[in-house]
Write a protein that holds these residues in place. Structure first.
Motif, PDB file in Angstrom:
ATOM      1  N   ASP A   1       0.837  -1.202   0.000  1.00  0.00           N
ATOM      2  CA  ASP A   1       0.000   0.000   0.000  1.00  0.00           C
ATOM      3  C   ASP A   1       0.875   1.256   0.000  1.00  0.00           C
ATOM      4  OD1 ASP A   1      -2.587   1.286   0.118  1.00  0.00           O
ATOM      5  OD2 ASP A   1      -2.098   1.805   2.197  1.00  0.00           O
ATOM      6  N   LEU A   2       1.906   1.267   0.821  1.00  0.00           N
ATOM      7  CA  LEU A   2       2.830   2.412   0.840  1.00  0.00           C
ATOM      8  C   LEU A   2       3.503   2.584  -0.518  1.00  0.00           C
ATOM      9  CD1 LEU A   2       4.468   1.898   4.342  1.00  0.00           C
ATOM     10  CD2 LEU A   2       2.996   3.799   3.656  1.00  0.00           C
TER      11      LEU A   2
ATOM     12  N   PHE B   1       2.405   1.564  -3.429  1.00  0.00           N
ATOM     13  CA  PHE B   1       1.422   1.970  -4.428  1.00  0.00           C
ATOM     14  C   PHE B   1       1.149   3.469  -4.351  1.00  0.00           C
ATOM     15  CE2 PHE B   1      -3.051   2.477  -5.826  1.00  0.00           C
ATOM     16  CZ  PHE B   1      -2.873   2.127  -7.150  1.00  0.00           C
ATOM     17  N   ARG B   2       1.027   3.999  -3.143  1.00  0.00           N
ATOM     18  CA  ARG B   2       0.796   5.437  -2.984  1.00  0.00           C
ATOM     19  C   ARG B   2       1.969   6.248  -3.539  1.00  0.00           C
ATOM     20  NH1 ARG B   2      -1.966   5.901   3.006  1.00  0.00           N
ATOM     21  NH2 ARG B   2      -3.560   4.347   2.612  1.00  0.00           N
ATOM     22  N   ALA B   3       3.182   5.792  -3.251  1.00  0.00           N
ATOM     23  CA  ALA B   3       4.367   6.492  -3.765  1.00  0.00           C
ATOM     24  C   ALA B   3       4.440   6.364  -5.289  1.00  0.00           C
ATOM     25  CB  ALA B   3       5.628   5.928  -3.114  1.00  0.00           C
ATOM     26  N   TYR B   4       4.084   5.200  -5.802  1.00  0.00           N
ATOM     27  CA  TYR B   4       4.074   4.950  -7.246  1.00  0.00           C
ATOM     28  C   TYR B   4       3.118   5.915  -7.941  1.00  0.00           C
ATOM     29  CZ  TYR B   4       3.305   2.262 -11.557  1.00  0.00           C
ATOM     30  OH  TYR B   4       3.189   1.859 -12.863  1.00  0.00           O
ATOM     31  N   LYS B   5       1.938   6.110  -7.348  1.00  0.00           N
ATOM     32  CA  LYS B   5       0.968   7.046  -7.928  1.00  0.00           C
ATOM     33  C   LYS B   5       1.542   8.460  -7.961  1.00  0.00           C
ATOM     34  CE  LYS B   5      -2.711   6.337  -5.460  1.00  0.00           C
ATOM     35  NZ  LYS B   5      -4.074   6.286  -4.914  1.00  0.00           N
ATOM     36  N   GLU B   6       2.272   8.838  -6.939  1.00  0.00           N
ATOM     37  CA  GLU B   6       2.888  10.172  -6.923  1.00  0.00           C
ATOM     38  C   GLU B   6       3.893  10.317  -8.063  1.00  0.00           C
ATOM     39  OE1 GLU B   6       2.043  12.845  -5.087  1.00  0.00           O
ATOM     40  OE2 GLU B   6       0.415  11.559  -4.379  1.00  0.00           O
TER      41      GLU B   6
ATOM     42  N   ASP C   1       8.609   6.663   1.341  1.00  0.00           N
ATOM     43  CA  ASP C   1       8.089   6.401  -0.007  1.00  0.00           C
ATOM     44  C   ASP C   1       9.163   5.754  -0.876  1.00  0.00           C
ATOM     45  OD1 ASP C   1       5.667   7.544   0.702  1.00  0.00           O
ATOM     46  OD2 ASP C   1       6.225   9.527  -0.053  1.00  0.00           O
TER      47      ASP C   1
END
Length: 167
Positions: free
Chosen positions: A124-125, A127-132, A146
């Protein structure tokens, strides 16, 4: 052969329903057997009516002592049940926070992540960084956590060629 789930014979269950019909028990929010037993202990022979149950429940008329006692017992059990559920929820949230902290510490230290729930949190961490990154953030703009999560997931923040999801 029918087996009585309440430990009572069919005749006893019929007698209970004669004292406290199903609609009355539903309005009161108390099981038929419980109301019927309280009525027997109090020496009440006649059946309860829906009108009585509604007026007692709405407190437009004062319920007899035996019914007030049932209301109090029911409220106490409900309160205890809610407290247990809140405690379980709190304990589960606390365990998740502790695990999330451990996962963050392991990611930052470059240590291995073990366990399904821990891996889910790390993913989850990441994925959030990947989206950024995909939104145009520069690797230097990301937090150390991240960057560690991305590296854990096999993504090099400085190499856009690794940003594609695995097929």
């Amino acid at each position: 052969m029918t087996v009585a789930t309440s430990g009572r014979t069919p005749a006893q269950r019929r007698a209970d329903r004669a004292r406290c019909p199903i609609p009355v028990a539903q309005i009161l929010g108390i099981p038929i057997r419980t109301v019927a037993d309280a009525m027997r202990r109090a020496g009440v022979d006649g059946p309860l009516t829906v009108a009585q149950a509604r007026s007692w429940r709405a407190m437009t008329s004062e319920p007899p002592d035996w019914m007030a006692e049932l209301f109090a017992e029911t409220a106490a059990r409900r309160s205890q049940r809610e407290h247990r559920e809140q405690r379980r929820t709190f304990e589960a949230e606390h365990a998740t926070l502790l695990l999330a902290d451990e996962v963050e510490q392991r990611l930052l230290a470059g240590r291995r992540i073990r366990g399904d729930e821990a891996e889910r949190l790390a993913a989850d961490l990441a994925f959030r960084a990947y989206k950024e990154l995909l939104r145009g953030a520069e690797p230097g703009d990301l937090l150390a956590l991240d960057l560690a999560a991305l590296r854990w997931a096999g993504i090099d923040p400085d190499d856009p060629g690794t940003w594609r999801p695995a097929e």
